[in-house]
Enzyme design. Sequence first.
Site, PDB file in Angstrom:
ATOM      1  N   HIS A 157       0.841  -1.204   0.000  1.00 18.23           N
ATOM      2  CA  HIS A 157       0.000   0.000   0.000  1.00 18.23           C
ATOM      3  C   HIS A 157       0.875   1.253   0.000  1.00 18.23           C
ATOM      4  CE1 HIS A 157      -4.127  -1.655   1.444  1.00 18.23           C
ATOM      5  NE2 HIS A 157      -3.528  -2.491   0.620  1.00 18.23           N
ATOM      6  N   TYR A 203      -9.522   5.242   7.559  1.00 17.02           N
ATOM      7  CA  TYR A 203      -9.661   5.566   8.981  1.00 17.02           C
ATOM      8  C   TYR A 203     -10.693   6.674   9.079  1.00 17.02           C
ATOM      9  CZ  TYR A 203      -5.177   3.183   9.924  1.00 17.02           C
ATOM     10  OH  TYR A 203      -4.159   2.257  10.043  1.00 17.02           O
ATOM     11  N   PRO A 221      -4.305   0.129  18.933  1.00 16.94           N
ATOM     12  CA  PRO A 221      -4.082  -0.396  17.582  1.00 16.94           C
ATOM     13  C   PRO A 221      -4.124   0.646  16.459  1.00 16.94           C
ATOM     14  CG  PRO A 221      -6.276  -0.981  18.359  1.00 16.94           C
ATOM     15  CD  PRO A 221      -5.565  -0.356  19.522  1.00 16.94           C
ATOM     16  N   LYS A 268       0.953  -0.321  15.103  1.00 16.82           N
ATOM     17  CA  LYS A 268       2.383  -0.345  15.457  1.00 16.82           C
ATOM     18  C   LYS A 268       2.791  -1.548  16.310  1.00 16.82           C
ATOM     19  CE  LYS A 268       3.715   3.133  13.223  1.00 16.82           C
ATOM     20  NZ  LYS A 268       4.211   2.706  11.927  1.00 16.82           N
ATOM     21  N   TYR A 270       3.729   6.670  10.030  1.00 22.17           N
ATOM     22  CA  TYR A 270       2.928   5.503   9.614  1.00 22.17           C
ATOM     23  C   TYR A 270       3.799   4.447   8.927  1.00 22.17           C
ATOM     24  CZ  TYR A 270      -1.307   3.019   8.250  1.00 22.17           C
ATOM     25  OH  TYR A 270      -2.290   2.065   8.121  1.00 22.17           O
TER      26      TYR A 270
END
Length: 395
Positions: A75, A204, A296, A300, A388
């Site tokens: 991704h 998200y 979560p 990570k 990220y």
Amino acid sequence: MVTQRTQVAIIGAGPSGLLLGQLLHRAGIANIVVERQDGDYVLGRIRAGVLEQTTCDLLIEAGVGTRMHADGMVHEGFELCFGGARHRIDMAGLTGGKRVTVYGQTEVTRDLMDARAAAGLTTVYHAVEVALHGFDTKTPSVTYLKDGEPQEIRCDFIAGCDGYHGVSRASVPPESLSIYEKAYPFGWLGVLADTKPVSHELIYSNHERGFALCSMRSPTRTRYYVQCSLHDKVEQWSDAAFWDELRLRLDPQAAESLITGPSIEKSIAPLRSFVAEPMRFGTLFLAGDAAHVVPPTGAKGLNLAASDIRYLSRAFIEHYAERSEAGITHYSDVCLRRIWKAERFSWWFTGLMHRFPETGAIGQKLQRAELDYLVSSRAASTAMAENYVGLPFEA
Ligand code: APR
Ligand code: PHB
């Protein structure tokens, strides 16, 4: 009492323990893994599934990259959904080409288990009353019962890879530990389903009804979450109620194209930030969830476990091959610097995306301002993207 001897005794056959065992084996360092449950139990726990590039590199180094390469989905971005619209964070574009691989923790664990079995290495499942001894000396040991028989492993080092509820951290005198902990006032209700993902990237969503996340395990298997009350019981959530709630928390286009289906797994997980310092006590080393837990949001947990194991495996290899204690001496400090940065990111991302009962209307306005800023400022998007994809390792 049956006594065995090894170089490193590893407590816990989760991803941390199995990855350490594999890396040590490949460096010629003998190890035994002792696990309280059985293999199916370990594989039955559904956890996150986003791997940083450095985690992928380590899995390749451990010799378990083949299936991840074949089935993992690379991704280059993800989406933030708020105010009825989605905004893409171009991870690769903002970080000079860094990407993440979507590949479930269950699959990582299965690959590590298979590799361990293929190498003929010992994993003791169903170990009862596991106890650690003498880790303030150079001759530590681990004892347990197997089929009712007392067993002992004498070793040079113990790796405590037994998760948040394990015995390793609990064996350290409390006065030697500093604990930092925060519980969040909500949980995540997660559903696994054999349906086509609603989008090719993760979404998200910050919605006034609460957070939602659309993730995936493969092009035909989805993992979706909605923020729920800590008082909710999984039995109260029918599949239909879950899909309705998820749909309400997405933008109209995603809600429209959401494909639903029967759940294959459904569970509620609490969210916690937790760090125990230090991570080394003489000849005992804590790694992974035994030492730290992140909420979560941002996925990570597994990446941090892998980064501890990277440092720990290198420290043991240096000790045996080069007779250098540098890695062992610095293990805790080096790990903790990376851990705290990921703790900060996970806490921040959690705070940005969830509904907090206590912060009220001003809390929502401030979140909205930050989200607007985040998607309109290249500097702010870059800061998010670089966290990220995973922060760099110290040399
Ligand atoms: N003796 C032996 N084994 C034990 C004991 C014990 N007393 N207590 C716990 N264990 C085992 C558990 O049964 C489990 O299989 O230790 C293992 C720990 O595995 P995890 O909890 O998965 O922890 P870790 O390997 O560090 O993996 C971290 O898991 O929770 C996620 O987000 C986290 O993805 C990250 C990863
Ligand atoms: C998941 O796929 O389970 C997942 C993905 C991303 C997250 C958390 C969980 O941030």
